[in-house]
Design a protein around this motif. Structure first.
Motif, PDB file in Angstrom:
ATOM      1  N   ARG A 116      41.074 -28.306   1.165  1.00  0.00           N
ATOM      2  CA  ARG A 116      40.218 -29.499   1.254  1.00  0.00           C
ATOM      3  C   ARG A 116      39.382 -29.494   2.526  1.00  0.00           C
ATOM      4  O   ARG A 116      38.294 -30.075   2.582  1.00  0.00           O
ATOM      5  N   LEU A 117      39.885 -28.796   3.556  1.00  0.00           N
ATOM      6  CA  LEU A 117      39.262 -28.884   4.876  1.00  0.00           C
ATOM      7  C   LEU A 117      38.381 -27.687   5.226  1.00  0.00           C
ATOM      8  O   LEU A 117      37.409 -27.834   5.967  1.00  0.00           O
ATOM      9  N   HIS A 118      38.722 -26.513   4.695  1.00  0.00           N
ATOM     10  CA  HIS A 118      38.091 -25.282   5.179  1.00  0.00           C
ATOM     11  C   HIS A 118      37.546 -24.464   4.009  1.00  0.00           C
ATOM     12  O   HIS A 118      38.280 -23.728   3.350  1.00  0.00           O
ATOM     13  N   TYR A 119      36.255 -24.575   3.771  1.00  0.00           N
ATOM     14  CA  TYR A 119      35.625 -23.926   2.614  1.00  0.00           C
ATOM     15  C   TYR A 119      35.677 -22.407   2.708  1.00  0.00           C
ATOM     16  O   TYR A 119      36.068 -21.721   1.764  1.00  0.00           O
ATOM     17  N   GLU A 120      35.246 -21.848   3.844  1.00  0.00           N
ATOM     18  CA  GLU A 120      35.147 -20.388   3.963  1.00  0.00           C
ATOM     19  C   GLU A 120      36.525 -19.718   3.834  1.00  0.00           C
ATOM     20  O   GLU A 120      36.664 -18.663   3.230  1.00  0.00           O
ATOM     21  N   LEU A 121      37.537 -20.359   4.419  1.00  0.00           N
ATOM     22  CA  LEU A 121      38.897 -19.818   4.300  1.00  0.00           C
ATOM     23  C   LEU A 121      39.344 -19.841   2.840  1.00  0.00           C
ATOM     24  O   LEU A 121      39.897 -18.863   2.325  1.00  0.00           O
TER      25      LEU A 121
END
Length: 465
Positions: A116-121
């Motif tokens: 939910r927080l980190h798109y690239e990861l």
């Protein structure tokens, strides 16, 4: 033990992930070590953690064909375990260290929060998951093909062994009969029979040997005829009364023996009967060798047709019955071993369809093989195959009288890796392959099932332009 952002950035799958997201990953996880032989997870363990191999390697092992086998090795920088959006719940095998190894791990709960927080990861890990699924699917499909090939090979080996052994036995027996010829020639050369009577006996023998409409005898009727001929031979002082069995095989009657007896002087009857018996035995062995050779030739032709029909990668106009018959030939040993009768109702006027023959053979093989496995538990069964034209489609219906498919799993049978078979008997890809091939040919496959009646309906369009 600590891990740095640079160490994570050195992992190819994570190179494009921003530093702050890698720092988050470091903060929620932990690093640990395992020695050679220790397991990072076991069969059946819940898949609730992601692992990154920082140093060392693990081997993945699982049961295949009833044996534990090594499937793959994951080395340094590899990522395994839970990944975003994965539907895997429990490990189907175990992961064992092949050397001293160092791992990073984080829980599924933390990783779900990270999506939910980190798109690239998330993007990097999803890409890792899709690559894993692709590689694993490819490996399992190859294993499924090898597993199917192994089953077909075992049946074919048995099928080829029978006629080959019959040829060997027949050749040995034939040599024994040939050894008798010099002595028989010596006895026959002393006979003094009128030429027209020799012709009469010769014509009778040739007529019986070349007869193609010999009656099919029940065991009781055959025994009665053998007893009658045995008594006749005994009454006429024949030396080898076992000749009766060969005479019955070639439809000789007592009237025939009386005719032969009337053509030659009584003391010479034994010589003629001995020669006739040798000739009939030789003919029978030659027929056995011929039939066995023909059986081998048919099996070899079926294998060639079954495996090499797709040398041209484009679709061709095909008679759907050819592939079904070839598949039944390939699975004949397994059908007989499971005591399964095959009944077919083919519409011989069925139009040809445009398809890849080898792909269609996979469809018939997977469905029929599953039907055999289902009926095998009953010790016998019946497989009914019907074909007909349904408007613009060719329809093939394959029915078995096995225990049926439970309602609660009927919707899952075409899912990849879903299987109700025991461990080692299948990977759950058979019906997935069927579904994929049928859709590739713009067709449809449906299944209905109740206990004692399971029916697969496969339809292919007649005009697939």
């Amino acid at each position: 033990m600590d891990i740095t952002i640079d160490e994570l950035k050195a992992i190819p799958a994570l190179q494009a992930v921003p530093d702050e997201q890698l720092q988050w990953l470091i903060d929620v996880g932990e690093v640990f070590e395992l020695r050679e032989g220790e397991r990072i997870f076991n069969v059946g363990d819940p898949i609730n953690k992601m692992f990154i191999i920082l140093e060392g390697a693990i081997r993945l092992c699982a049961v295949q064909n009833g044996k534990m086998r090594e499937l793959a090795t994951i080395k340094k920088d590899g990522i395994t375990g839970f990944l975003p959006y994965s539907r895997a719940t429990n490990a189907f095998g175990y992961g064992e260290c092949t050397q001293l190894s160092r791992f990073y791990q984080c829980t599924a709960e933390d990783l779900k929060e990270g999506t939910r927080l980190h798109y690239e990861l998330t993007e990097a890990l999803v890409h890792t998951m899709t690559s894993r699924v692709r590689d694993f699917t490819s490996m399992q499909q190859q294993n499924e093909k090898m597993f199917a090939l192994g089953k077909l090979s075992a049946g074919l080996a048995h099928e080829l062994n029978n006629p080959a052994a019959a040829i060997t036995r027949g050749a040995a027996s034939l040599r024994g009969q040939i050894k008798n010829l010099p002595l028989l020639f010596k006895d026959v050369a002393t006979l003094n029979i009128e030429p027209h009577k020799i012709d009469s006996i010769n014509n009778l023998i040739l007529e019986r040997v070349s007869q193609t409409d010999r009656p099919v005898l029940s065991m009781m009727k055959r025994s009665e005829l053998e007893d009658d001929l045995y008594d006749w031979l005994l009454d006429h002082n024949a030396k080898d009364v076992d000749t009766a069995e060969n005479l019955v095989d070639f439809d000789f009657s007592i009237d025939d023996l009386e005719h032969i007896n009337s053509c030659i002087p009584s003391p010479q009857l034994q010589v003629v009967l001995g020669w006739i018996n040798n000739y009939l035995l030789t003919e029978k062995m030659a027929q056995d060798i011929s039939e066995s050779s023909q059986r081998i030739s048919e099996l070899v032709q079926s294998v060639k047709t079954f495996t090499h029909m797709d040398r041209d990668s484009s679709k061709q106009l095909l008679n759907v019955h050819d592939g079904i018959r070839n598949t039944l030939t390939m699975l004949d040993y397994k059908l007989r071993k499971a005591n399964i009768q095959v009944v077919h109702h083919f519409d011989e006027n069925l139009p040809h369809i445009k398809a890849l023959a080898g792909e269609l053979n996979q469809v018939w093989t997977n469905i029929i093989d599953n039907a055999i496995d289902a009926m095998e538990v009953n010790g016998s069964g019946e497989l009914e195959i019907s074909t007909r034209q349904d408007k613009h489609f060719v329809q093939v219906i394959l029915k078995d009288n096995g225990p049926g498919i439970p309602d609660e799993i009927k919707s899952q049978i075409f899912d990849p890796f879903f299987s109700t078979k025991d461990i080692g008997k299948g990977s759950g890809l058979g019906l997935d392959v069927v579904n994929r091939i049928v859709k590739q040919h713009n067709g449809s496959v449906k299944v209905t099932s109740v206990p004692g009646d399971t029916e697969f309906e496969v339809c292919f369009p007649i005009n697939d332009d």
